[in-house]
Scaffold this motif. Structure first.
Motif, PDB file in Angstrom:
ATOM      1  N   CYS A   1      45.101  -0.813   9.812  1.00 30.27           N
ATOM      2  CA  CYS A   1      46.279  -1.538  10.334  1.00 30.27           C
ATOM      3  C   CYS A   1      46.866  -2.582   9.263  1.00 30.27           C
ATOM      4  CB  CYS A   1      45.808  -2.615  11.586  1.00 30.27           C
ATOM      5  SG  CYS A   1      45.506  -1.708  13.084  1.00 30.27           S
TER       6      CYS A   1
ATOM      7  N   ARG B   1      49.950 -10.450  14.257  1.00 25.88           N
ATOM      8  CA  ARG B   1      50.663  -9.236  14.541  1.00 25.88           C
ATOM      9  C   ARG B   1      49.898  -8.050  13.984  1.00 25.88           C
ATOM     10  NH1 ARG B   1      57.286  -9.083  14.809  1.00 25.88           N
ATOM     11  NH2 ARG B   1      57.639  -7.469  16.150  1.00 25.88           N
ATOM     12  N   TYR B   2      50.026  -7.047  14.351  1.00 31.64           N
ATOM     13  CA  TYR B   2      49.426  -5.862  13.803  1.00 31.64           C
ATOM     14  C   TYR B   2      50.278  -4.569  13.940  1.00 31.64           C
ATOM     15  CZ  TYR B   2      47.683  -4.196  18.096  1.00 31.64           C
ATOM     16  OH  TYR B   2      47.471  -3.573  19.437  1.00 31.64           O
ATOM     17  N   LEU B   3      50.117  -3.459  12.977  1.00 41.13           N
ATOM     18  CA  LEU B   3      50.475  -2.273  13.327  1.00 41.13           C
ATOM     19  C   LEU B   3      49.476  -1.325  12.861  1.00 41.13           C
ATOM     20  CD1 LEU B   3      52.844  -0.162  13.747  1.00 41.13           C
ATOM     21  CD2 LEU B   3      53.457  -0.391  11.592  1.00 41.13           C
ATOM     22  N   GLN B   4      48.896  -0.575  13.671  1.00 44.45           N
ATOM     23  CA  GLN B   4      48.007   0.650  13.461  1.00 44.45           C
ATOM     24  C   GLN B   4      48.537   1.862  12.830  1.00 44.45           C
ATOM     25  OE1 GLN B   4      45.082   1.990  16.281  1.00 44.45           O
ATOM     26  NE2 GLN B   4      43.540   1.593  14.653  1.00 44.45           N
ATOM     27  N   LEU B   5      48.119   2.189  11.631  1.00 45.79           N
ATOM     28  CA  LEU B   5      48.943   3.198  10.682  1.00 45.79           C
ATOM     29  C   LEU B   5      47.958   4.720  11.292  1.00 45.79           C
ATOM     30  CD1 LEU B   5      49.904   1.659   7.401  1.00 45.79           C
ATOM     31  CD2 LEU B   5      50.972   2.070   9.410  1.00 45.79           C
TER      32      LEU B   5
ATOM     33  N   LEU C   1      59.215  -2.226   8.414  1.00 44.20           N
ATOM     34  CA  LEU C   1      57.963  -1.298   9.343  1.00 44.20           C
ATOM     35  C   LEU C   1      57.327  -2.142  10.244  1.00 44.20           C
ATOM     36  CD1 LEU C   1      56.664   1.412   9.807  1.00 44.20           C
ATOM     37  CD2 LEU C   1      55.129   0.856   7.918  1.00 44.20           C
ATOM     38  N   LEU C   2      56.794  -3.352   9.532  1.00 44.24           N
ATOM     39  CA  LEU C   2      56.094  -4.185  10.407  1.00 44.24           C
ATOM     40  C   LEU C   2      56.829  -5.012  11.657  1.00 44.24           C
ATOM     41  CD1 LEU C   2      53.258  -5.344  10.905  1.00 44.24           C
ATOM     42  CD2 LEU C   2      53.530  -7.264   9.334  1.00 44.24           C
TER      43      LEU C   2
ATOM     44  N   LYS D   1      58.008  -2.030  14.412  1.00 41.72           N
ATOM     45  CA  LYS D   1      56.937  -1.527  15.075  1.00 41.72           C
ATOM     46  C   LYS D   1      55.493  -2.153  15.255  1.00 41.72           C
ATOM     47  CE  LYS D   1      58.585   3.369  13.641  1.00 41.72           C
ATOM     48  NZ  LYS D   1      57.837   4.706  13.030  1.00 41.72           N
ATOM     49  N   GLY D   2      55.529  -3.274  14.799  1.00 40.47           N
ATOM     50  CA  GLY D   2      54.431  -4.210  14.934  1.00 40.47           C
ATOM     51  C   GLY D   2      54.070  -4.691  16.327  1.00 40.47           C
ATOM     52  N   LYS D   3      52.951  -4.948  16.615  1.00 43.68           N
ATOM     53  CA  LYS D   3      52.735  -5.500  18.038  1.00 43.68           C
ATOM     54  C   LYS D   3      51.985  -6.942  18.014  1.00 43.68           C
ATOM     55  CE  LYS D   3      51.487  -1.046  19.934  1.00 43.68           C
ATOM     56  NZ  LYS D   3      50.413  -0.003  20.606  1.00 43.68           N
ATOM     57  N   TRP D   4      52.486  -8.113  18.988  1.00 41.20           N
ATOM     58  CA  TRP D   4      51.939  -9.377  18.950  1.00 41.20           C
ATOM     59  C   TRP D   4      50.328  -8.978  19.477  1.00 41.20           C
ATOM     60  CZ3 TRP D   4      53.748 -12.967  16.180  1.00 41.20           C
ATOM     61  CH2 TRP D   4      55.394 -12.722  15.980  1.00 41.20           C
TER      62      TRP D   4
END
Length: 241
Positions: A45, A94-98, A179-180, A183-186
């Motif tokens: 992520c 916040r995070y975004l899994q790739l 990108l973050l 598409k990122g999620k709290w």
């Protein structure tokens, strides 16, 4: 009966594809563990957290890192220094899994799935996700941190370029940020509050004591900051690490 000898390129035509062909063995892409926000484990992520002072004025500007396959966070937090499993400036908000399947992880020189081929090899292609992070870490351990030209976003961008994530080697501070943000999620409602409450308080106090000129000045600061990153990234690439 004379043996029908095949010409050399006929043999190559039969043999080489079998050598180059992906055997479908995804042993490098073992299943990832679940994201564990309590332990700050975010496999593969991009993670983000607000910065002191800077995020109080411009809440979308923050500190980011990239996580290994086991979920450990790596982040460029200072000159010649990469944090490991100790995310600077607090837990992620916040995070975004790739998706690892969107990476080019060639096992040999002919195994590229990206359009860059040998350019990717010369830049420093990797055989696994963690290998890309390890190679970039060794490189950034010799770089001087600078908020405006060589920062945590630069580290993540270099990792994504080694992975050729999404078939691109054009990752930089700006498009990593976009990108973050898109598409990122709290992680939780409290993360949203932690990220925006200081800015709301600073803005409210500034307007209360200074008036609308404070709001104009704050907006001008944010616009100039965003303009700098865009202009420096796309017009003065030689000063960006």
């Amino acid at each position: 009966m004379m043996m029908d000898l095949k010409r050399s390129y006929d043999v190559e035509k039969m043999v080489l594809p079998s050598l180059m062909e992906d055997d479908g063995d995804d042993h490098d892409l073992w299943p990832l563990n679940e994201i564990d926000t309590r332990k700050s484990k975010f496999p593969c992520c991009i993670v983000w957290t607000p910065l002191p002072v800077v995020s109080w004025l411009t809440p979308f500007i923050g500190h980011i890192g990239l996580c290994r396959e086991d979920g450990v966070i790596l982040d460029f937090a200072g000159s010649n220094f990469i944090n490991v499993d100790d995310f600077a400036f607090g837990p992620p908000a916040r995070y975004l899994q790739l998706d690892r399947t969107k990476c080019c992880l060639p096992r040999n020189l002919g195994g590229h799935t990206c359009k860059y081929g040998f350019r990717h090899t010369e830049y420093g292609s990797s055989v696994t996700w963690d290998d890309a992070l390890s190679m970039t870490t060794r490189s950034f351990e010799h770089k001087t941190y600078n908020l405006f030209t060589c920062n945590c976003h630069s580290y993540v961008a270099h990792c994504l370029n080694r992975l050729c994530y999404g078939g691109s080697m054009e990752w930089n501070m700006v498009n990593v940020f976009i990108l973050l943000m898109l598409k990122g999620k709290w992680i939780s409602p409290s993360s949203v509050v932690r990220s925006f409450l200081p800015c709301a308080l600073v803005t409210s106090l500034g307007v209360a004591f200074v008036g609308w000129p404070f709001l104009i000045g704050l907006s001008s600061f944010s616009i100039l900051l965003f303009a700098w990153f865009i202009i420096a990234t796309y017009c003065f690439k030689n000063i960006i690490c």
